[in-house]
Design an enzyme around this catalytic site. Sequence first.
Site, PDB file in Angstrom:
ATOM      1  N   HIS A  95       4.637 -16.346 -45.963  1.00 43.34           N
ATOM      2  CA  HIS A  95       4.181 -15.469 -44.435  1.00 43.34           C
ATOM      3  C   HIS A  95       4.116 -13.879 -44.843  1.00 43.34           C
ATOM      4  CE1 HIS A  95       6.111 -18.945 -41.684  1.00 43.34           C
ATOM      5  NE2 HIS A  95       4.626 -19.117 -41.901  1.00 43.34           N
TER       6      HIS A  95
ATOM      7  N   CYS B 287      12.413 -13.124 -38.982  1.00 47.93           N
ATOM      8  CA  CYS B 287      12.101 -14.571 -38.874  1.00 47.93           C
ATOM      9  C   CYS B 287      12.741 -14.958 -37.594  1.00 47.93           C
ATOM     10  CB  CYS B 287      12.740 -15.608 -39.859  1.00 47.93           C
ATOM     11  SG  CYS B 287      11.485 -15.422 -41.540  1.00 47.93           S
TER      12      CYS B 287
ATOM     13  N   ARG C 240      -0.963 -20.632 -45.606  1.00 47.05           N
ATOM     14  CA  ARG C 240      -0.822 -21.402 -44.212  1.00 47.05           C
ATOM     15  C   ARG C 240      -1.667 -20.717 -43.187  1.00 47.05           C
ATOM     16  NH1 ARG C 240       5.848 -22.198 -43.870  1.00 47.05           N
ATOM     17  NH2 ARG C 240       6.098 -22.576 -46.113  1.00 47.05           N
TER      18      ARG C 240
ATOM     19  N   HIS D  72       7.694 -31.116 -40.579  1.00 47.24           N
ATOM     20  CA  HIS D  72       8.844 -30.726 -39.618  1.00 47.24           C
ATOM     21  C   HIS D  72       8.836 -29.644 -38.704  1.00 47.24           C
ATOM     22  CE1 HIS D  72       9.128 -27.433 -42.991  1.00 47.24           C
ATOM     23  NE2 HIS D  72      10.084 -27.075 -42.257  1.00 47.24           N
TER      24      HIS D  72
ATOM     25  N   ASP E  68       5.272 -11.837 -43.050  1.00 50.86           N
ATOM     26  CA  ASP E  68       6.607 -10.967 -42.526  1.00 50.86           C
ATOM     27  C   ASP E  68       7.574 -11.187 -43.765  1.00 50.86           C
ATOM     28  OD1 ASP E  68       7.733 -13.472 -42.495  1.00 50.86           O
ATOM     29  OD2 ASP E  68       7.949 -13.228 -40.322  1.00 50.86           O
TER      30      ASP E  68
ATOM     31  N   GLU F 129       0.299 -19.827 -37.845  1.00 53.70           N
ATOM     32  CA  GLU F 129       1.912 -19.469 -38.134  1.00 53.70           C
ATOM     33  C   GLU F 129       2.523 -18.650 -37.072  1.00 53.70           C
ATOM     34  OE1 GLU F 129       3.876 -21.489 -40.724  1.00 53.70           O
ATOM     35  OE2 GLU F 129       1.998 -22.699 -40.479  1.00 53.70           O
TER      36      GLU F 129
END
Length: 441
Positions: free
Chosen positions: A248, A365, A212, A137, A250, A174
């Site tokens: 992630h 984000c 990722r 997605h 973050d 990413e």
Amino acid sequence: MNAREVNFDGLVGPTHHYAGLSFGNQASTKHRLQLSNPKLAAKQGLLKMKALADAGFMQAVIPPQERPNIALLRQLGFSGSDEKIIQTVAAQAPWLLSSVSSASSMWVANAATVCPSADALDGKVHLTVANLNNKFHRASEAPTTEALLRAIFADPSRFAIHSALPQVALFGDEGAANHNRLGGEYGKPGIQLFVYGREESGVARPERYPARQTLEASQAVARLNQVNPQQLIFARQNPAVIDQGVFHNDVIAVSNRQVLFCHEEAFVDQPTLMATLRQRIPGFMPLQVPSSEVSVDEAVATYLFNSQLLSKDDGSMLLVLPQESQRNPRVWRYLTRLLAEDNPISELKVFDLRESMANGGGPACLRLRVVLTQEERQKVNPAVMMNDELFNSLNRWVDRYYRDQLVQTDLADPQLLREGREALDNLTQILHLGSVYPFQR
């Protein structure tokens, strides 16, 4: 040089819904198929942007993607009118319609990785678009993201926009969610810390959730962004925390200038990394949160580290947090004590971002950090810079086009497609972007 950091926040799209598409993101999975409120989501994001702009921080906006992505459905073999395709996919594969309708581009920390001109060998600001190929997605976002960045950072004498890396697992990238920049003044050369979860050599990987970001992707992005090799550090994320929902970096660490605010379990061989950073960064100050005070699970649930660490005019720092951090007694107790200790953080600011948080994205984000000199700022498309006029215009735009509730079955409504295209066509005029969306070409 009068360099300052500008936060470019993603504007939530009109198809914001909870489909649970992001395996490894616990909030996304937990809220699958619940009722969303796109209008509220957009307004919560706008309120954060405006509040920070009013407080003196430079703030801009990046628009959403066109959704549903009809071109992608045609690539997968569906045919007929756009409306017929939507109805067919809704009947045959509703999960696929959710995927091509995802509004996840709101989290523009994943849009690209940025290198300020002070760190680049050619003296330009570089932005490399992320391929996001770990999730279907998100993997289709790169072409429109590139078009948007080229419309915002349009002067090739100042800005270099690089296309995404090849769409293969080896180069899974990413974006800025796995990138930190540390140093002193924004306009002076800094140290770029790239964080990765796996590498081709096959060192220990997470067992439950995917890693990722690859080392190979981070190295390629650093080359594209022309980062001075003397200003590079690559560090591996702790695979054990990835398995606890830290998809992630973050989610477990945030940096600003000389400060790295992170959990004590964030990185592999963390003591060695901290020693390296102390050696490379004058005045380096790690703020490492011990597990005894805040567990990894609590950090993930509250997004303590998915916060914004911003420099104030007096040299101190503001920590921007989601409401969930305030509501957790242990996390808030730690933050209260942090505020009283001898460190640059002098203020906490809490925002209600529950619509974004329920899909797994907090304050960090929602923004892409871009350090710009005064001359570079003058070359940025001025229509995207947040001010009273833009805030009011975007709120009126949201009121006109956004629904106040949306569930997965609503995605089959052809009117939603028409509403979205009309909204984006209007938005490109508000932001003076030109024809950046596929339906406009």
